[in-house]
Every structure is written in C-alpha cells, then in structure tokens.
Design a protein around this motif. Structure first.
Motif, PDB file in Angstrom:
ATOM      1  N   GLY A 145      53.562 -33.043  32.539  1.00  0.00           N
ATOM      2  CA  GLY A 145      53.226 -31.788  33.214  1.00  0.00           C
ATOM      3  C   GLY A 145      52.148 -31.029  32.467  1.00  0.00           C
ATOM      4  N   THR A 146      51.213 -30.479  33.223  1.00  0.00           N
ATOM      5  CA  THR A 146      50.156 -29.650  32.640  1.00  0.00           C
ATOM      6  C   THR A 146      50.193 -28.238  33.195  1.00  0.00           C
ATOM      7  N   ALA A 147      50.820 -28.069  34.352  1.00  0.00           N
ATOM      8  CA  ALA A 147      50.881 -26.744  34.965  1.00  0.00           C
ATOM      9  C   ALA A 147      52.312 -26.374  35.332  1.00  0.00           C
ATOM     10  N   LEU A 199      44.800 -23.130  38.558  1.00  0.00           N
ATOM     11  CA  LEU A 199      44.859 -24.090  39.660  1.00  0.00           C
ATOM     12  C   LEU A 199      43.473 -24.649  39.945  1.00  0.00           C
ATOM     13  N   ALA A 200      42.466 -23.779  39.934  1.00  0.00           N
ATOM     14  CA  ALA A 200      41.088 -24.225  40.168  1.00  0.00           C
ATOM     15  C   ALA A 200      40.647 -25.211  39.087  1.00  0.00           C
ATOM     16  N   ALA A 201      41.054 -24.939  37.849  1.00  0.00           N
ATOM     17  CA  ALA A 201      40.706 -25.849  36.758  1.00  0.00           C
ATOM     18  C   ALA A 201      41.394 -27.198  36.938  1.00  0.00           C
ATOM     19  N   THR A 202      42.622 -27.167  37.414  1.00  0.00           N
ATOM     20  CA  THR A 202      43.348 -28.410  37.667  1.00  0.00           C
ATOM     21  C   THR A 202      42.666 -29.230  38.745  1.00  0.00           C
ATOM     22  N   VAL A 203      42.252 -28.562  39.833  1.00  0.00           N
ATOM     23  CA  VAL A 203      41.571 -29.262  40.928  1.00  0.00           C
ATOM     24  C   VAL A 203      40.303 -29.939  40.424  1.00  0.00           C
ATOM     25  N   GLU A 204      39.600 -29.301  39.489  1.00  0.00           N
ATOM     26  CA  GLU A 204      38.368 -29.876  38.954  1.00  0.00           C
ATOM     27  C   GLU A 204      38.615 -31.151  38.168  1.00  0.00           C
ATOM     28  N   THR A 205      39.838 -31.339  37.689  1.00  0.00           N
ATOM     29  CA  THR A 205      40.145 -32.563  36.948  1.00  0.00           C
ATOM     30  C   THR A 205      40.577 -33.712  37.853  1.00  0.00           C
ATOM     31  N   GLN A 210      40.527 -32.183  45.214  1.00  0.00           N
ATOM     32  CA  GLN A 210      41.314 -31.452  46.204  1.00  0.00           C
ATOM     33  C   GLN A 210      42.789 -31.562  45.876  1.00  0.00           C
ATOM     34  N   LEU A 211      43.567 -30.602  46.370  1.00  0.00           N
ATOM     35  CA  LEU A 211      45.006 -30.668  46.270  1.00  0.00           C
ATOM     36  C   LEU A 211      45.544 -31.659  47.290  1.00  0.00           C
ATOM     37  N   GLY A 212      46.734 -32.165  47.040  1.00  0.00           N
ATOM     38  CA  GLY A 212      47.325 -33.135  47.952  1.00  0.00           C
ATOM     39  C   GLY A 212      47.826 -32.499  49.238  1.00  0.00           C
ATOM     40  N   ASP A 213      47.827 -33.293  50.286  1.00  0.00           N
ATOM     41  CA  ASP A 213      48.304 -32.848  51.599  1.00  0.00           C
ATOM     42  C   ASP A 213      49.797 -33.157  51.717  1.00  0.00           C
ATOM     43  N   PRO A 214      50.653 -32.143  51.848  1.00  0.00           N
ATOM     44  CA  PRO A 214      52.089 -32.405  51.990  1.00  0.00           C
ATOM     45  C   PRO A 214      52.416 -33.339  53.145  1.00  0.00           C
TER      46      PRO A 214
END
Length: 246
Positions: A145-147, A199-205, A210-214
């Motif tokens: 986990g990172t976030a 969250l924005a920083a996570t998306v950049e990695t 992009q975030l996943g689609d549920p």
C-alpha cells in the motif's frame, strides 16, 4: 437465469458495481450489507418488483450472520451458486498512528469477513458439488500500500493467501475460488479518503494514467464466477493499469 449470487457490502461503491454487473449478466442478486436500507434501495432501483434482486442484512464479522443470510436467500430462490466477498473498511492512517482497536477492526471486517464467507459458503457449496467464490483483494495487499493504511494492506494480503488456501482445499468438490486485486479505482470513497494532490500523484505513476473503472472490475468478477471458470481456480487477477506487474 445464470444463477444466484450473494454480494457482500453490495449497497454502494464497488459493491454496487458488482451488483449491477451480475444483474446485467442475468443473475439473481442478493445484495447483502450491514446497511440494509441502502441495499434495499439499490434492489428497488434495479428491480422494483423484487423478482431478481433481494436485500439481506449481513454483518460479515459474524459467521452466524453469514449462515442467516445464506439461508434467507436459499429460502427465497432455492440455491446460491456464487459468493462475492467485497465488504470492506478502508482507513488511511500512518502506520505509527494506528491504534490496536482500529487495526483489529479493519482486519475483523476485511480479513475475518472474507474467511467467514469462504468457510460458510464453502461448506454449503461442498454439499451441492458446485460453487464459485470471488474475493476482492487489492494491489495494497501485494505492494504494502502507498495510499492506504497498513491494516488495510495487511488485510488484503491476507485475502490473497486465503484465496489460495480455499482454492486448493475446495477444488475437489467442484468449487473454484479466485481473487481480483484492483489498483486505485475511480470511486467516491477513494476520492474522499485520499487528498487530491496525493491521488493525482498516484495517477501519474500508473502507466495508463487513469484510475480503474469499477465496472471493469465487476465484469471480471462475473467472468470468474462462470461455470466455465474452473481453470482460474486460485488465481489472483491483477487490474492496476500496469502500476504493479509480475
């Protein structure tokens, strides 16, 4: 009719996406949640007549509650073929700030709840000679986990291990057990828990940025629940946009 599925934590979030995907695939869906009013509201939105949806109270920290929920669904529809263990508590907390009570509570819901579900339904499916269990794990259970909090990550890592144990032990009885390990998903709960900049920083990695689609995670669960999915037994399906590859 594809069969009957019980989804834990089905009233909202990824649970709602799972409920909608199974319903769209032709399943009768038992929407189980400790929030019975929320489960009932979703059931009514999907099927006002109550023919193919059913809200049932479930406290995943209690094996007896699992038995009661299972029995209620069997009494209504005759059988259950699929269990999706989705109920979850997510807490973001630095590891040195986690209290013993909070650590215990997160594992009680996430890990104990998955164990009780697999055990109660595993016995039932064994008697019937068929069953499918899909556990919702997480990328956090693979990379620490990172976030998310350490308790959340530990519980999800435990779910991955439980998936393998139940998959091995239940396979001779026509039962398949698999897990999905999503990365960060585009859910209101995720956006509420994680600061926007983090969250924005996570998306950049994430390689796909992009975030996943549920809904994609939910459709994957439907696939793993299929009668022809036996060879996926014990699998942990990664869906993280390339954030963690193995």
């Amino acid at each position: 009719m594809a069969g009957t599925v019980l989804v834990t934590g089905g009233a909202q979030g990824l649970g709602e996406a799972l409920v909608r995907a199974f319903h769209a695939a032709g399943y009768r869906v038992a929407i189980s949640d400790i929030n019975l009013a929320g489960a009932a509201a979703l059931a009514d939105r999907l099927d006002p007549g109550g023919t193919t949806t059913f809200a049932v109270a479930l406290d995943v920290t209690s094996p007896d509650s699992f038995v009661a929920a299972r029995d209620a669904v069997v009494a209504r529809w005759g059988s259950v073929e699929v269990l999706v263990n989705n109920a979850v508590i997510t807490v973001v907390r630095p590891v040195l700030d986690i209290t013993p009570d909070e650590f215990a509570r997160v594992l009680e819901v996430n890990l104990h709840g998955t164990f009780f579900g697999c055990q109660v339904f595993g016995r039932y499916f064994k008697e019937r000679g068929f069953g499918r269990i899909v556990n919702i794990a997480s990328l956090a259970g693979q990379n620490g986990g990172t976030a998310t909090g350490a308790h959340y990550a530990a519980s999800k890592g435990g779910i991955i291990t439980l998936t393998k144990v139940f998959a091995r032990d239940l396979a001779p009885f026509g039962i398949s057990v698999a897990a999905i390990a999503p990365g960060p998903l585009d859910l209101p709960s995720v956006r509420a828990l994680v600061p926007a900049d983090k969250l924005a920083a996570t998306v950049e990695t994430i390689p796909v940025r992009q975030l996943g689609d549920p809904a994609f995670i939910a459709r994957t669960a439907v696939h793993l629940a299929g009668a022809d999915a036996a060879f996926a037994n014990g699998a942990v399906w990664d869906a993280n946009g390339g954030l963690f590859m193995r």
